[in-house]
Design a protein around this motif. Sequence first.
Motif, short mmCIF file in Angstrom:
data_model
loop_
_atom_site.label_atom_id
_atom_site.label_comp_id
_atom_site.label_asym_id
_atom_site.label_seq_id
_atom_site.Cartn_x
_atom_site.Cartn_y
_atom_site.Cartn_z
N GLN A 59 85.40 34.71 50.70
CA GLN A 59 86.43 34.93 49.67
C GLN A 59 86.97 33.61 49.13
O GLN A 59 87.27 33.50 47.94
N LEU A 60 87.07 32.61 49.99
CA LEU A 60 87.54 31.30 49.54
C LEU A 60 86.58 30.71 48.52
O LEU A 60 87.01 30.14 47.50
N ALA A 61 85.29 30.85 48.76
CA ALA A 61 84.29 30.36 47.80
C ALA A 61 84.47 31.02 46.44
O ALA A 61 84.42 30.36 45.40
N THR B 102 81.75 25.47 49.82
CA THR B 102 82.23 26.52 50.72
C THR B 102 81.21 27.65 50.84
O THR B 102 80.99 28.20 51.92
N ALA B 103 80.56 27.99 49.72
CA ALA B 103 79.51 29.02 49.75
C ALA B 103 78.34 28.57 50.61
O ALA B 103 77.76 29.37 51.37
N LYS B 104 77.97 27.30 50.54
CA LYS B 104 76.89 26.78 51.38
C LYS B 104 77.26 26.83 52.86
O LYS B 104 76.42 27.15 53.71
N LEU B 105 78.51 26.50 53.17
CA LEU B 105 78.98 26.59 54.55
C LEU B 105 78.93 28.03 55.03
O LEU B 105 78.50 28.31 56.17
N TYR C 144 84.64 24.05 40.98
CA TYR C 144 83.24 24.40 41.23
C TYR C 144 82.66 23.69 42.46
O TYR C 144 81.92 24.29 43.24
N TYR C 145 82.99 22.42 42.62
CA TYR C 145 82.43 21.67 43.75
C TYR C 145 82.82 22.33 45.07
O TYR C 145 81.97 22.61 45.92
N GLN C 146 84.13 22.59 45.25
CA GLN C 146 84.58 23.22 46.48
C GLN C 146 83.99 24.62 46.61
O GLN C 146 83.66 25.07 47.72
#
Length: 737
Positions: A234-236, A251-254, A245-247
């Motif tokens: 949800q954070l992504a 975050t999606a990759k993590l 966009y960077y975060q």
Amino acid sequence: MIANITNWQQQAEQYLLQGNYIHAANLYEQAIAQEPDVISYYWHLGLLLLLQGQEAEAQMAWMLPMTEAEEEKLQEYTNELLQVLKIEAERRETLAEYSLAWTIRQHMREINPSDIHNLLKIIQLSINLEKFEDTELSEWGIIEILKSRDAVNLSTDFLQYLLALVIEKTPNYPVLLDLIEVCLPYISESADCFWIVLPAAMKIGHTYKLPALAARILELYLDVDSQNTEALRQLAIFYQNSGDYYQGIETAKLCYSQSQVLPDKIFAIHLVLRGLMTAGGYWEEVCSICQELENLLQKFIKAQPLPLDEVRTLRLLSPAFAIPHIKDTPEEFRTIHNQIAHIFQSNIQATFQEQTQKYSQRNVARKKLLSAGKKLKIGYLSYAFRQHSVGWLARWLLKHHNQDQFETHTYFVSYKLVNDFLQDWYVNQASHAHKLGMNALEIAEQIYKDEIDILVDLDSITLDISSEVMALKPAPIQATWLGWDASGIPAIDYFIADPYVLPDSAQDYYTEKIWRLPHTYVAVDGFEVGVPTLRRDELDIPTDAVVYLSAQRGYKRHPETTRWQMKILKEVPNSYFLIKGAAEEETIKLFFYKIAEEEGIDCSKLRFLPQVALESVHRANLGIADVVLDTYPYNGATTTLETLWMCIPLVTRVGEQFAARNSYTMMMNAGITEGIAWTDEEYVEWGVRLGKDAALRQQISWKLKQSRQTAPLWNGKQFTREMEKAYKQMWQRYLDG
């Protein structure tokens, strides 16, 4: 002398319970006159005066023994008084007499301003009485007390309850962040905290459209539980929605790296793609990850049956949204997608077997009693009945509906608690408007209760909740229209199209029956146009220059299409290219600059335009362009309609999939064939020709202006009659079947 002390105190208690405060107070006044040294009488007398609204007199009654007390007795007296007030406050709360309880506790606060238990109770009562002010949390020192960890023996259950209550009632207050931060250390079980914080973040981020604030809330939670994958998901999303966009990508990759099971991996990699594509420009990585997504989907299909909960099932469809942006291979895409949609429906219906069976049985029973000539109930389901591309286009159908023959119901998914005039318009337009949340079962139950005959979904797979509602099949006939390509859900009977937006062979790979309207699958009476804010001189563009424009979001930017656009620019002297659309500014610039340099184009010919707040101004600003260059393999839709309404020539590349044929059908239904390209080479040729031939541009502009009076694209009333005819035919087929 008052009679027996026990008797008169019992009598005073009875008077209190009966609300006869005057008689009760009179008894205590007599008691004080006879026994002035009994301190407790003053506490009860003051309480009774307070209950009569005599606050100043009550305070005087309490202060009288205090002023004469020795220093060591003051704290004892204070504690006794607070205990008397607390007992009465709790009694009033039990009776739901919140206003009196609030008044009593406010006096307790004045006596002991650092009693955190009492302060939190006042907040609860203030919310119940709808008089809560967010400043109270800081002004009364609540935040500081909780932060200092001086809240001894604080009930964590009550703290959790109150936190949820504050979030529910006041979700957009900035002080909410401080409250969540100081409450987290008191809640020992992170799971308990999560199910308070997550709904709050979802409501703030989606319903109130404050994704940055929602992201900050989840950041606070992840400080406590950094391994919570759902919080990362949800954070992504909230990072990406807020333009960080960077975060959002990182975050999606993590989240992807921490996901263990196939459904979680599929959704996590979708979030990576979502971030990369929305930012725009990360093309090589997008292609690589898109291939990985397809591999995961194939692996998931082969692994069936897999046990899936409702949440994981809901996430199955949305990843497919990315693939048509990458390539125009509908037969290949839909083969995979239709299987996923079938799995989606099977799991949803298994989860809600009782409801699904109830809907099916009622539909079968009703069919025998229904007639072809009845007034049809049409339900429209969408989260986009607001200032949204779907919202701008669907309104003409609602406006022109024949209310004598059709009863219309609008089902607002995740109704937005914001000021949105178009949302308000939709509320007032239908026969019945239902402002709903994000619970699919509640939405389906409302549709079932309303006995809708034909349910039309405007979201397709762009919203999982809408897909879940359609999979439950609460209406006997269900169709998809407008919002996106067909969802592939077996419970949907029809996909509404037209002669152009899908090729003749499309039925071979669609599970829904393609219902082709005679002219166009969408029509509008026009658009509101404001005052332009762009001028050529302010953009340092010569008056006699040829101006090309592309106004699309970052995820529609394909490098091949961009290369064609640069080739056009190279062939047309004194030409400039304006680029507009939500994306990560620096990334999208680098994307265009790189391709421009490879094609030998001076980057000074490119101009990047900022977003504007109002759609009406955006449309007015389109007038600065001589030619609009469409995207491929994902065309414009609303932007194409706006371009044609503004009488500007358009170049589009026609493909095979629905998303690659929107501009084609719209141009055909506006009576324009100039600019329709069937090959990559034709796209460049049309772009160059329109750039060099001012007379041709004027001719097209004139034809578009004339088409406003004659073309199907601009006739919302005719389109509505065609949709209504389709509904009647669908209904007759249902009765005959």
